[in-house]
Motif scaffolding. Structure first.
Motif, PDB file in Angstrom:
ATOM      1  N   MET A   1      -1.283  -1.669  -4.600  1.00  0.00           N
ATOM      2  CA  MET A   1       0.206  -1.908  -5.518  1.00  0.00           C
ATOM      3  C   MET A   1       0.402  -3.101  -5.331  1.00  0.00           C
ATOM      4  O   MET A   1       0.453  -4.011  -4.544  1.00  0.00           O
ATOM      5  CB  MET A   1       1.636  -1.060  -5.262  1.00  0.00           C
ATOM      6  N   HIS A   2       0.686  -3.877  -6.379  1.00  0.00           N
ATOM      7  CA  HIS A   2       1.381  -5.207  -7.035  1.00  0.00           C
ATOM      8  C   HIS A   2       2.305  -5.067  -5.930  1.00  0.00           C
ATOM      9  O   HIS A   2       3.236  -4.162  -6.115  1.00  0.00           O
ATOM     10  CB  HIS A   2       1.492  -5.482  -8.371  1.00  0.00           C
TER      11      HIS A   2
ATOM     12  N   ASP B   1       5.113   4.890   1.158  1.00  0.00           N
ATOM     13  CA  ASP B   1       5.149   3.387   1.239  1.00  0.00           C
ATOM     14  C   ASP B   1       4.906   3.226   2.609  1.00  0.00           C
ATOM     15  O   ASP B   1       6.117   2.893   3.447  1.00  0.00           O
ATOM     16  CB  ASP B   1       6.454   3.042   0.602  1.00  0.00           C
TER      17      ASP B   1
ATOM     18  N   GLN C   1       5.851  -4.713  -8.800  1.00  0.00           N
ATOM     19  CA  GLN C   1       6.643  -3.778  -9.108  1.00  0.00           C
ATOM     20  C   GLN C   1       6.335  -2.486  -8.082  1.00  0.00           C
ATOM     21  O   GLN C   1       7.283  -2.070  -8.256  1.00  0.00           O
ATOM     22  CB  GLN C   1       4.463  -3.531  -9.936  1.00  0.00           C
ATOM     23  N   ALA C   2       5.805  -2.234  -7.167  1.00  0.00           N
ATOM     24  CA  ALA C   2       5.941  -1.366  -6.580  1.00  0.00           C
ATOM     25  C   ALA C   2       7.503  -1.486  -5.967  1.00  0.00           C
ATOM     26  O   ALA C   2       8.529  -0.464  -6.373  1.00  0.00           O
ATOM     27  CB  ALA C   2       5.097  -1.915  -5.011  1.00  0.00           C
TER      28      ALA C   2
ATOM     29  N   VAL D   1      -3.020  -4.391 -13.042  1.00  0.00           N
ATOM     30  CA  VAL D   1      -2.328  -3.546 -12.477  1.00  0.00           C
ATOM     31  C   VAL D   1      -0.766  -3.101 -13.127  1.00  0.00           C
ATOM     32  O   VAL D   1      -1.014  -4.588 -14.333  1.00  0.00           O
ATOM     33  CB  VAL D   1      -1.472  -3.779 -11.293  1.00  0.00           C
TER      34      VAL D   1
ATOM     35  N   TRP E   1       0.794  -0.964  -0.340  1.00  0.00           N
ATOM     36  CA  TRP E   1       0.197   0.327   0.156  1.00  0.00           C
ATOM     37  C   TRP E   1       0.935   1.469   0.152  1.00  0.00           C
ATOM     38  O   TRP E   1       1.638   1.714   0.486  1.00  0.00           O
ATOM     39  CB  TRP E   1      -0.816  -0.199   1.292  1.00  0.00           C
ATOM     40  N   TRP E   2       0.648   2.148  -0.978  1.00  0.00           N
ATOM     41  CA  TRP E   2       0.849   3.004  -0.862  1.00  0.00           C
ATOM     42  C   TRP E   2      -0.355   4.668  -0.974  1.00  0.00           C
ATOM     43  O   TRP E   2      -0.999   4.630  -0.977  1.00  0.00           O
ATOM     44  CB  TRP E   2       1.492   4.164  -2.479  1.00  0.00           C
TER      45      TRP E   2
ATOM     46  N   THR F   1       2.309   2.321 -12.736  1.00  0.00           N
ATOM     47  CA  THR F   1       1.471   2.816 -11.253  1.00  0.00           C
ATOM     48  C   THR F   1       0.193   2.792 -11.779  1.00  0.00           C
ATOM     49  O   THR F   1      -0.621   2.850 -10.992  1.00  0.00           O
ATOM     50  CB  THR F   1       2.289   4.462 -10.678  1.00  0.00           C
TER      51      THR F   1
ATOM     52  N   VAL G   1      -3.350   1.729 -11.579  1.00  0.00           N
ATOM     53  CA  VAL G   1      -4.240   1.136 -11.364  1.00  0.00           C
ATOM     54  C   VAL G   1      -6.017   1.096 -11.853  1.00  0.00           C
ATOM     55  O   VAL G   1      -6.155   1.917 -11.561  1.00  0.00           O
ATOM     56  CB  VAL G   1      -4.364   0.804  -9.638  1.00  0.00           C
TER      57      VAL G   1
ATOM     58  N   LEU H   1      -2.085   3.914  -2.600  1.00  0.00           N
ATOM     59  CA  LEU H   1      -3.545   2.756  -3.582  1.00  0.00           C
ATOM     60  C   LEU H   1      -3.069   1.893  -3.623  1.00  0.00           C
ATOM     61  O   LEU H   1      -1.336   1.108  -3.063  1.00  0.00           O
ATOM     62  CB  LEU H   1      -1.506   3.632  -4.821  1.00  0.00           C
TER      63      LEU H   1
END
Length: 591
Positions: free
Chosen positions: A239-240, A264, A243-244, A292, A191-192, A357, A359, A237
């Motif tokens: 996030m995978h 982050d 990817q993050a 994503v 999570w961002w 980025t 989603v 956001l």
């Protein structure tokens, strides 16, 4: 353990060689068929021969199943023959290297051969490594209807007509074990949060994308309250994790983090699992699935979602919320389009979006995890033995329960599938001007005691519109920007529908049933023709597609082999999808 490895590699070689040969045979005309031995009778083994002039040789393989729909079966090994020498057996890696170096195949693109060969080897190695784990098998279909997630994870080998069906550039084996669907695992999201001015977002319903993603976190009991408190006043956001980790190394994103504009919060929450597409994520407790951006190339393209694709999803969702959607629901109550009502992504200080980025939120009708369903690609995937599939096991289970012969159940199953999936897709194109890219991974079949009961279409970002219908669409949904989507004339739309729905999806069902000896391809193609004639007899506004399917000498198939050999990225380098299509003899017109 070594024996297990050998068996896994043999099975992987059979699967990968089948996909490689079927893709090559669709696009290269240099191969030919011959009967083995001195006899010319139909009982003599049939052989496919691939001449390699640069080597002064030919490679041959026995054809175990000659397919009218382009899904042949083979009996290995491959054998290289040179005049005056004994035949020499070889495996796929050596044959792939020969093909990539053959000017008659590669043409002027031989320089891309090393990249192509690496992807062939990576795909083969990934398949063998997965099989060695013994994680999943097709056994669930013989026992019961799978849950949605089980159906997604049952796709083991990837695209059935592709030279590198399991190539995943940038993914390590450890990455695959954690994040790939076939391993059956799950992982928490990372999570961002960002200040609102650093987020680009869009939504088609009453709640904003930011509100929906916050609700995803708030409704997950495994998300700690401190995370929500830390993100108060900011946009969350999801996030995978893969990817993050890479995005944090991006200079532009790192700068946003240094300034505190993006924070982050780490991994948290209940597990999510990849669906068969890898970049779409599912959790049974969540109201939405997530699609994503992933900074890696899968098969033909890098999997970054373009901002325009998010906007297209909103247009489709708004369109289906109005009178067009009401007509579809009334006419085809068992056909459902999974809406994509929101997207969000970071943007730079100058406002430019950071597509890496992005989603997208997608409707989740499988909330709770119990609804039986399966992606069509997993149902139709042929085992390494070249015969059985999830679909064949499912048909045999129905036959045993109902006391019928499997050969009697198979055509009935196909007809029910045509009514549930093909009828709405064809009619919506012919009467509404909507063109859905209904390939095997975009069709999810809802099951009831093994029978196809309902069908879900997903991936609205690729939806197109038939140009001749634009006035009617604008009248039905004023203000929507249809020009931002894919626009095609009726003849172009017919070719695209012919590939996605018929060649990719319906022919896969025919191939799966025929290779298991549950029906002949001729009988099933004949059934398909009669079905299409019934649809064509209806009072439709645009008959172009049905005329094309019933009378056209050829249908189109995507040229996966040459796209891959030439290292073309479909997502960035192909502006005209029809330019990459190749002709396939139309068996429907020959019935």
């Amino acid at each position: 353990m070594e024996m297990m490895h050998d068996r896994s590699y043999d099975d992987a070689d059979r699967v990968a060689t089948r996909a490689f040969l079927n893709s090559l045979m669709r696009e290269w005309t240099g191969w030919s068929l011959h009967r083995q031995g001195d006899g010319e009778g139909e009982d003599a083994p049939l052989t496919a021969r691939f001449p390699l002039a640069a080597r002064g040789s030919a490679v041959e393989v026995e054809v175990a199943h000659l397919s009218r729909v382009g899904l042949h079966g083979f009996r290995l090994p491959l054998r290289e023959r040179r005049p005056g020498l004994a035949a020499r057996p070889l495996r796929l890696p050596e044959f792939a290297a020969m093909v990539a170096a053959e000017p008659a195949v590669a043409g002027g693109q031989a320089g891309a051969g090393l990249t192509f060969l690496r992807r062939v080897l990576d795909s083969l190695d990934e398949t063998a490594g997965f099989l060695a784990q013994g994680v999943l098998s097709g056994g669930v279909f013989a026992e019961r209807d799978p849950s949605f997630l089980e159906g997604e994870q049952a796709l083991r080998f990837g695209h059935a007509v592709h030279p590198t069906p399991r190539s995943r550039d940038e993914f390590t084996r450890a990455d695959a074990r954690r994040f790939a669907p076939e391993y059956g695992g799950g992982f928490p999201l990372r999570w961002w949060s960002a200040v609102p001015r650093c987020v680009a977002q869009g939504a088609s319903r009453t709640r904003s994308a930011a509100a929906l993603t916050r609700a995803l976190a708030a409704e997950d009991p495994a998300i700690p309250a401190r995370l929500l408190d830390a993100a108060d006043g900011r946009v969350l956001l999801p996030m995978h994790p893969w990817q993050a980790a890479r995005l944090a190394l991006d200079p532009e994103i790192a700068a946003l983090m240094r300034e505190g504009l993006v924070v982050d919060h780490g991994e948290a929450g209940a597990p999510w699992s990849a669906t068969s597409s890898l970049r779409s994520l599912y959790a049974p407790q969540a109201a939405f699935m997530l699609k994503v951006s992933l900074s890696l190339r899968l098969t033909n393209s890098a999997r970054l979602i373009k901002p325009a694709e998010g906007e297209r999803g909103l247009v489709v969702d708004r369109l289906l919320a109005g009178t067009v959607g009401e007509r579809i629901a009334a006419r085809f109550p068992r056909f459902h389009v999974l809406g994509e009502p929101a997207f969000l992504m970071l943007r730079r200080a100058d406002g430019a979006p950071l597509a890496q980025t992005m989603v997208v939120l997608r409707d989740n009708p499988f909330r709770g995890g119990d609804a039986p369903a399966c992606v069509l690609a997993a149902l139709c995937e042929i085992d390494p033995d070249g015969r059985e599939s999830g679909l064949s096991r499912l048909v045999r289970r129905i036959a045993a329960r109902e006391g019928e012969a499997p050969a009697a159940v198979a055509p009935r199953w196909f007809r029910r599938f045509l009514d549930a999936a093909a009828a709405p897709l064809l009619v919506l194109q012919a009467d509404e001007g909507l063109l859905f890219g209904a390939h095997q991974q975009n069709l999810v079949v809802g099951l009831s005691e093994g029978w196809p009961d309902r069908v879900y279409f997903r991936d609205c970002q690729g939806t197109g519109y038939v140009r001749e219908f634009l006035p009617a669409l604008r009248a039905a949904a004023p203000g929507l920007d249809f020009e931002a989507g894919h626009l095609f004339g009726s003849h172009e739309a017919a070719r695209i529908m012919g590939y996605y729905l018929v060649v990719n999806s319906l022919f896969a069902v025919i191939g799966a049933l025929a290779q298991a000896d549950l029906a002949t391809e001729g009988d099933l193609v004949g059934l398909l023709r009669r079905f299409l004639e019934e649809i064509a007899a209806q009072p439709l506004r645009d008959r172009t597609c049905l005329d094309h399917l019933l009378a056209g000498r050829t249908l189109d198939s995507k040229g996966n082999f040459m796209i891959c050999l030439r290292n073309i990225d479909e997502n960035t380098q192909v502006t005209d999808p029809l330019a990459a299509y190749v002709p396939l003899a139309n068996p429907i017109a020959g019935c």
